[in-house]
Write a protein that holds these residues in place. Structure first.
Motif, PDB file in Angstrom:
ATOM      1  N   ALA A  28       0.827  -1.205   0.000  1.00 45.64           N
ATOM      2  CA  ALA A  28       0.000   0.000   0.000  1.00 45.64           C
ATOM      3  C   ALA A  28       0.864   1.258   0.000  1.00 45.64           C
ATOM      4  O   ALA A  28       0.546   2.245  -0.687  1.00 45.64           O
ATOM      5  CB  ALA A  28      -0.932  -0.011   1.212  1.00 45.64           C
ATOM      6  N   PHE A  29       1.951   1.230   0.753  1.00 47.15           N
ATOM      7  CA  PHE A  29       2.865   2.378   0.737  1.00 47.15           C
ATOM      8  C   PHE A  29       3.455   2.585  -0.650  1.00 47.15           C
ATOM      9  O   PHE A  29       3.470   3.710  -1.175  1.00 47.15           O
ATOM     10  CB  PHE A  29       3.993   2.186   1.755  1.00 47.15           C
ATOM     11  CG  PHE A  29       5.177   3.068   1.483  1.00 47.15           C
ATOM     12  CD1 PHE A  29       5.093   4.442   1.635  1.00 47.15           C
ATOM     13  CD2 PHE A  29       6.379   2.523   1.027  1.00 47.15           C
ATOM     14  CE1 PHE A  29       6.180   5.267   1.338  1.00 47.15           C
ATOM     15  CE2 PHE A  29       7.461   3.335   0.738  1.00 47.15           C
ATOM     16  CZ  PHE A  29       7.365   4.715   0.897  1.00 47.15           C
ATOM     17  N   LEU A  30       3.955   1.525  -1.269  1.00 47.29           N
ATOM     18  CA  LEU A  30       4.587   1.654  -2.579  1.00 47.29           C
ATOM     19  C   LEU A  30       3.593   2.174  -3.615  1.00 47.29           C
ATOM     20  O   LEU A  30       3.921   3.034  -4.441  1.00 47.29           O
ATOM     21  CB  LEU A  30       5.156   0.303  -3.004  1.00 47.29           C
ATOM     22  CG  LEU A  30       6.358  -0.188  -2.185  1.00 47.29           C
ATOM     23  CD1 LEU A  30       6.619  -1.670  -2.447  1.00 47.29           C
ATOM     24  CD2 LEU A  30       7.605   0.623  -2.501  1.00 47.29           C
ATOM     25  N   ASP A  31       2.368   1.682  -3.584  1.00 42.66           N
ATOM     26  CA  ASP A  31       1.351   2.143  -4.521  1.00 42.66           C
ATOM     27  C   ASP A  31       0.975   3.600  -4.260  1.00 42.66           C
ATOM     28  O   ASP A  31       0.828   4.391  -5.204  1.00 42.66           O
ATOM     29  CB  ASP A  31       0.096   1.266  -4.415  1.00 42.66           C
ATOM     30  CG  ASP A  31       0.196  -0.025  -5.203  1.00 42.66           C
ATOM     31  OD1 ASP A  31       1.021  -0.093  -6.135  1.00 42.66           O
ATOM     32  OD2 ASP A  31      -0.546  -0.973  -4.886  1.00 42.66           O
ATOM     33  N   ALA A  32       0.804   3.953  -2.995  1.00 43.02           N
ATOM     34  CA  ALA A  32       0.434   5.329  -2.665  1.00 43.02           C
ATOM     35  C   ALA A  32       1.540   6.307  -3.050  1.00 43.02           C
ATOM     36  O   ALA A  32       1.267   7.423  -3.533  1.00 43.02           O
ATOM     37  CB  ALA A  32       0.122   5.444  -1.175  1.00 43.02           C
ATOM     38  N   TYR A  33       2.769   5.907  -2.849  1.00 42.85           N
ATOM     39  CA  TYR A  33       3.905   6.753  -3.226  1.00 42.85           C
ATOM     40  C   TYR A  33       3.946   6.939  -4.743  1.00 42.85           C
ATOM     41  O   TYR A  33       4.150   8.040  -5.246  1.00 42.85           O
ATOM     42  CB  TYR A  33       5.188   6.118  -2.707  1.00 42.85           C
ATOM     43  CG  TYR A  33       6.447   6.932  -2.866  1.00 42.85           C
ATOM     44  CD1 TYR A  33       6.420   8.309  -3.078  1.00 42.85           C
ATOM     45  CD2 TYR A  33       7.698   6.315  -2.795  1.00 42.85           C
ATOM     46  CE1 TYR A  33       7.599   9.044  -3.221  1.00 42.85           C
ATOM     47  CE2 TYR A  33       8.861   7.033  -2.924  1.00 42.85           C
ATOM     48  CZ  TYR A  33       8.808   8.393  -3.146  1.00 42.85           C
ATOM     49  OH  TYR A  33       9.972   9.104  -3.285  1.00 42.85           O
ATOM     50  N   ALA A  34       3.717   5.850  -5.474  1.00 47.24           N
ATOM     51  CA  ALA A  34       3.678   5.944  -6.937  1.00 47.24           C
ATOM     52  C   ALA A  34       2.574   6.897  -7.391  1.00 47.24           C
ATOM     53  O   ALA A  34       2.775   7.728  -8.285  1.00 47.24           O
ATOM     54  CB  ALA A  34       3.473   4.560  -7.542  1.00 47.24           C
ATOM     55  N   ARG A  77       5.236   0.443  -8.469  1.00 50.60           N
ATOM     56  CA  ARG A  77       4.051  -0.428  -8.529  1.00 50.60           C
ATOM     57  C   ARG A  77       4.446  -1.880  -8.793  1.00 50.60           C
ATOM     58  O   ARG A  77       3.805  -2.801  -8.284  1.00 50.60           O
ATOM     59  CB  ARG A  77       3.088   0.086  -9.601  1.00 50.60           C
ATOM     60  CG  ARG A  77       2.464   1.441  -9.258  1.00 50.60           C
ATOM     61  CD  ARG A  77       1.355   1.829 -10.214  1.00 50.60           C
ATOM     62  NE  ARG A  77       0.801   3.126  -9.853  1.00 50.60           N
ATOM     63  CZ  ARG A  77       1.142   4.280 -10.427  1.00 50.60           C
ATOM     64  NH1 ARG A  77       2.035   4.288 -11.424  1.00 50.60           N
ATOM     65  NH2 ARG A  77       0.598   5.412 -10.021  1.00 50.60           N
ATOM     66  N   GLN A  78       5.466  -2.093  -9.597  1.00 50.73           N
ATOM     67  CA  GLN A  78       5.941  -3.459  -9.812  1.00 50.73           C
ATOM     68  C   GLN A  78       6.467  -4.062  -8.509  1.00 50.73           C
ATOM     69  O   GLN A  78       6.261  -5.254  -8.237  1.00 50.73           O
ATOM     70  CB  GLN A  78       7.020  -3.480 -10.889  1.00 50.73           C
ATOM     71  CG  GLN A  78       6.492  -3.259 -12.293  1.00 50.73           C
ATOM     72  CD  GLN A  78       7.576  -3.411 -13.346  1.00 50.73           C
ATOM     73  OE1 GLN A  78       8.629  -4.009 -13.106  1.00 50.73           O
ATOM     74  NE2 GLN A  78       7.331  -2.860 -14.517  1.00 50.73           N
ATOM     75  N   ALA A  79       7.140  -3.236  -7.713  1.00 52.25           N
ATOM     76  CA  ALA A  79       7.610  -3.721  -6.417  1.00 52.25           C
ATOM     77  C   ALA A  79       6.433  -4.067  -5.516  1.00 52.25           C
ATOM     78  O   ALA A  79       6.457  -5.077  -4.796  1.00 52.25           O
ATOM     79  CB  ALA A  79       8.497  -2.666  -5.751  1.00 52.25           C
ATOM     80  N   ALA A  80       5.388  -3.239  -5.555  1.00 52.71           N
ATOM     81  CA  ALA A  80       4.188  -3.528  -4.756  1.00 52.71           C
ATOM     82  C   ALA A  80       3.560  -4.849  -5.180  1.00 52.71           C
ATOM     83  O   ALA A  80       3.126  -5.650  -4.338  1.00 52.71           O
ATOM     84  CB  ALA A  80       3.178  -2.388  -4.908  1.00 52.71           C
ATOM     85  N   GLN A  81       3.510  -5.099  -6.474  1.00 55.19           N
ATOM     86  CA  GLN A  81       2.954  -6.363  -6.965  1.00 55.19           C
ATOM     87  C   GLN A  81       3.780  -7.551  -6.481  1.00 55.19           C
ATOM     88  O   GLN A  81       3.237  -8.587  -6.075  1.00 55.19           O
ATOM     89  CB  GLN A  81       2.891  -6.351  -8.487  1.00 55.19           C
ATOM     90  CG  GLN A  81       2.291  -7.618  -9.087  1.00 55.19           C
ATOM     91  CD  GLN A  81       2.296  -7.592 -10.606  1.00 55.19           C
ATOM     92  OE1 GLN A  81       2.926  -6.753 -11.221  1.00 55.19           O
ATOM     93  NE2 GLN A  81       1.581  -8.522 -11.209  1.00 55.19           N
TER      94      GLN A  81
END
Length: 530
Positions: free
Chosen positions: A69-75, A114-118
């Motif tokens: 969620a952090f990685l997506d929100a940051y993106a 986002r790829q890292a979040a996935q």
């Protein structure tokens, strides 16, 4: 003028006993611009390290969904703030807003987050292995220690210490990050850190999971790199600086993933030159001068066979270089490094075909083409592989395909190696001969295109043998492989189900591919094989 604050321990605060301050510079004119940023002393460096250590266990235990969620929100925040970020980066680097920053690098940056979040959500980076008969289960897991990341000058977004691939990888593996911003783009890094800090708080992660320091001197950097409280280091930059950090880290047995230098040789085989030599000259020139040649995958050496077709290619390429205006470089330091590199090449026997000089205003250098024959290269292989980071390349004239293969064998490790071959198949035998010699010396072998582009793909290898990087088995680009640099291999022996990490339990938490008793499966243990 007030000095900008640091992000330490979850708060933006003034530097404690700074050793001075600095400002960014406009590379087009060499003048200082923007706010002043602190040069940290030992107190701030130690405070950041202590804060990161204090939250390492908590972050390692954080649920995967919260990290994702952090990685997506940051993106999302980066995309929403694109206009501001692009304006800041353009002012500090002189890189064009369109298409480089706005259409290429910024979307790449948010995309790899986002790829890292996935990869976090599907546990792909953990690579679970289960042996039911032995009661053993293993996977990649957090280091349980902070990761120190040094950002480079040439990618203000995609490799930024607070937003780039190293950052995304370290956070995805649930490690706190201490980001050392590059002094060439401090305001860009500050804005990214502000967005990251907000997203981190919204995700409910420990506030000290992400910290940023702008600058500190070499002595402090080397001392920090050798502090056993660190879990790993990610570095992209000069060979001298990277090796100094790695030497300190090695003493403390801290893994240091360093990207150092690469000349990315391009071999033009005889058939393809006869087929489309003029087009190749234009393609080569465009690659060498893209981003003023300030790419880690810029073609620093092009190997051209002797003969009329090779002569015509060299003449056409020389004309392209000679007609181009001086290119703007990132900083005075980059310009000085480039001047030293060209001087080393010329001292080793390379002749200057065109260019070879700096030009004002600001930090500019003429597109430069040098030349040397194969025999001289074989006599001085190390000096003639000196990286000239900028719009510079060395034409290496080979007597024949056999000498091309001999030249390939004396290349140091590189990120990439490229071979151009004819469409009619006339170069197939030469391809096999040269590729056999080149393949062990490059991370990515390329056919019929220049090496400048680096796709953000799970299949990408942005790494290679030394001195391109410090370890040939890892990549700085491409999820989930990039994440494993900042992970530890954890094994569980006879541990009960409830105490195991989710991806090692009998029940698969999603569609995780797991190696179960020698077979890759996505189902639950006990179910029929799937």
């Amino acid at each position: 003028m007030s000095i900008q604050p640091l992000l330490i321990g979850g708060d933006w605060r003034a530097a404690n006993e700074p050793r001075g301050s600095f400002r960014a510079e406009d590379p087009t004119c060499g003048e200082a611009i923007g706010a002043e940023f602190p040069i940290c002393g030992a107190a701030d460096v130690q405070a950041a390290l202590a804060a990161a250590v204090a939250v390492a266990e908590e972050l390692a235990a954080a649920p995967a969904e919260r990290i994702a969620a952090f990685l997506d929100a940051y993106a999302d925040a980066i995309d929403a703030d694109a206009d501001t970020l692009v304006t800041l980066a353009h002012a500090e680097t002189a890189l064009p807003k369109e298409p480089r920053l706005a259409k290429v690098e910024l979307p790449r940056t948010s995309g790899q987050l986002r790829q890292a979040a996935q990869a976090v959500r599907n546990y792909a980076w953990t690579q679970p292995v289960i042996d039911t008969s032995a009661g053993l289960r293993a996977h990649y897991a957090p280091l349980g220690k902070p990761v120190l990341i040094f950002g480079p000058n040439n990618f203000p977004f995609a490799f930024n210490a607070i937003a780039g691939s190293d950052f995304a990888s370290a956070i995805a593996a649930r490690n706190p990050v201490i980001a050392k911003a590059h002094p060439s783009h401090p305001a860009t890094s500050e804005r990214l850190a502000q967005l990251a800090h907000t997203a981190l708080r919204q995700a409910g992660l420990p506030a000290a999971s992400v910290q940023m320091l702008y600058q500190f001197d070499r002595t402090l950097g080397v001392a920090l790199a050798g502090d056993a409280r660190l879990g790993a280091i990610g570095f992209t930059g000069s060979r001298a600086a990277g090796l100094a950090l790695k030497a300190a880290a090695d003493v403390a047995c801290i893994p240091a993933y360093v990207e150092l230098s690469s000349v990315n040789p391009v071999f033009l085989l005889p058939g393809v030159l006869a087929e489309r030599g003029a087009a190749l000259a234009q393609e080569f020139f465009a690659s060498c001068t893209m981003g003023s040649g300030q790419f880690c995958t810029s073609p620093g050496i092009v190997v051209v066979p002797a003969g009329a077709a090779g002569d015509a290619f060299v003449d056409a390429a020389t004309a392209h270089f000679a007609a181009a205006a001086p290119n703007v470089l990132f900083s005075r330091a980059v310009l000085e490094h480039l001047e030293r590199g060209v001087a080393t090449l010329r001292a080793a026997g390379a002749a200057c075909l065109t260019g070879g000089a700096s030009a004002g205003p600001g930090y500019r250098y003429q597109p430069t083409l040098l030349s040397v024959d194969g025999e001289q290269f074989l006599r001085e292989p190390l000096a003639l592989q000196t990286e000239a980071f900028g719009p510079v390349s060395l034409v290496l004239r080979a007597a024949d395909t056999t000498q091309m293969a001999a030249l390939a064998r004396v290349f140091e490790g590189n990120l990439t190696g490229t071979l151009y071959s004819a469409q009619d198949g006339s170069d197939n035998a030469a391809w096999q001969q040269v590729a056999l010699a080149l393949r062990p010396r490059v991370g990515r072998l390329i056919q019929n295109k220049m090496p400048t582009g680096v796709a953000v793909s799970p299949a990408m290898n942005h790494g290679g043998p030394f001195p391109s990087t410090g370890h040939p088995g890892f990549t700085a680009v491409g999820m989930p492989a990039a994440i494993r640099r900042f992970a530890a291999l954890h094994c569980y022996d006879n541990v009960t189900q409830s105490q195991l990490p989710p991806e090692l339990r009998d029940h698969n938490p999603g569609t995780v591919a797991r190696l179960i008793d020698g077979e890759w499966r996505t189902g639950n243990i006990g179910d029929s094989k799937s």
